[in-house]
Design a protein around this motif. Sequence first.
Motif, PDB file in Angstrom:
ATOM      1  N   LYS A   1      87.602  46.739 -29.241  1.00 53.48           N
ATOM      2  CA  LYS A   1      87.791  45.345 -28.532  1.00 53.48           C
ATOM      3  C   LYS A   1      87.585  45.264 -27.251  1.00 53.48           C
ATOM      4  N   ASP A   2      86.756  44.199 -26.719  1.00 56.35           N
ATOM      5  CA  ASP A   2      86.428  43.861 -25.334  1.00 56.35           C
ATOM      6  C   ASP A   2      87.381  42.760 -24.971  1.00 56.35           C
TER       7      ASP A   2
ATOM      8  N   TRP B   1      86.876  58.722 -19.248  1.00 56.28           N
ATOM      9  CA  TRP B   1      86.572  58.181 -20.561  1.00 56.28           C
ATOM     10  C   TRP B   1      85.110  57.585 -20.593  1.00 56.28           C
ATOM     11  N   LEU B   2      84.588  56.975 -19.817  1.00 50.34           N
ATOM     12  CA  LEU B   2      83.410  56.185 -19.899  1.00 50.34           C
ATOM     13  C   LEU B   2      82.144  57.205 -19.664  1.00 50.34           C
ATOM     14  N   HIS B   3      82.347  58.378 -18.897  1.00 55.28           N
ATOM     15  CA  HIS B   3      81.505  59.306 -18.548  1.00 55.28           C
ATOM     16  C   HIS B   3      81.254  60.576 -19.520  1.00 55.28           C
ATOM     17  N   ARG B   4      82.700  60.353 -20.431  1.00 58.54           N
ATOM     18  CA  ARG B   4      82.798  61.781 -21.589  1.00 58.54           C
ATOM     19  C   ARG B   4      81.658  61.459 -22.231  1.00 58.54           C
ATOM     20  N   LYS B   5      81.029  62.614 -22.754  1.00 59.76           N
ATOM     21  CA  LYS B   5      79.862  62.753 -23.680  1.00 59.76           C
ATOM     22  C   LYS B   5      80.372  63.001 -25.103  1.00 59.76           C
TER      23      LYS B   5
ATOM     24  N   LEU C   1      85.853  48.431 -16.236  1.00 54.17           N
ATOM     25  CA  LEU C   1      85.562  49.400 -16.900  1.00 54.17           C
ATOM     26  C   LEU C   1      85.886  49.398 -18.511  1.00 54.17           C
ATOM     27  N   TRP C   2      86.906  48.896 -18.816  1.00 54.11           N
ATOM     28  CA  TRP C   2      87.283  48.492 -20.088  1.00 54.11           C
ATOM     29  C   TRP C   2      86.040  47.767 -20.879  1.00 54.11           C
ATOM     30  N   GLY C   3      85.436  46.713 -20.193  1.00 52.38           N
ATOM     31  CA  GLY C   3      84.343  46.268 -20.673  1.00 52.38           C
ATOM     32  C   GLY C   3      83.059  46.989 -20.864  1.00 52.38           C
ATOM     33  N   GLN C   4      82.693  47.997 -19.896  1.00 54.29           N
ATOM     34  CA  GLN C   4      81.890  49.090 -19.946  1.00 54.29           C
ATOM     35  C   GLN C   4      82.175  49.966 -21.203  1.00 54.29           C
ATOM     36  N   LEU C   5      83.401  50.197 -21.322  1.00 55.13           N
ATOM     37  CA  LEU C   5      83.825  50.983 -22.587  1.00 55.13           C
ATOM     38  C   LEU C   5      83.322  50.426 -23.794  1.00 55.13           C
ATOM     39  N   ALA C   6      83.489  49.232 -23.950  1.00 52.30           N
ATOM     40  CA  ALA C   6      83.377  48.216 -25.234  1.00 52.30           C
ATOM     41  C   ALA C   6      81.739  48.271 -25.216  1.00 52.30           C
ATOM     42  N   SER C   7      81.082  48.171 -24.147  1.00 53.25           N
ATOM     43  CA  SER C   7      79.743  48.003 -24.414  1.00 53.25           C
ATOM     44  C   SER C   7      79.114  49.322 -24.967  1.00 53.25           C
TER      45      SER C   7
END
Length: 128
Positions: A83-84, A119-123, A71-77
């Motif tokens: 930082k990933d 956080w990832l899905h937050r617009k 999930l952290w990597g997806q947030l970075a992408s």
Amino acid sequence: MNPMIKAIKAAQRAAGIDQVCHVKNVKQISSGLTNSCTGLTKNQQRALLKRYQQMAPRQEMPKQLKLIYSLWGQLASAGKVEKDSKQACDAFCEKFCDGKLLYNAQSHWQAVIEILKQWLHRKETNHA
């Protein structure tokens, strides 16, 4: 006891190597000159330690921890974190784990997963 010898013995136990096999390894590393790791040169001791460390079984990372790093990597992408890296993720997650290292905070993993998913899905909204 010499710290290198202690490390070799610990690695030997971790790899499940019995004394008979240990003596064979020492003899092989020393080209038959000694049967004790105390008789090895520093370089030979390092080589024996490395061999034993490579023989030790690797511990599989728990699924929930893999998911957190994913999930952290997806947030970075998605550009939501700068930082990933595992270290950056660990530092962020420590805040939600009562200051514990992420790996040692199993009881918090599910909450961290939910935080990262939200956080990832937050617009992102532009407040300009």
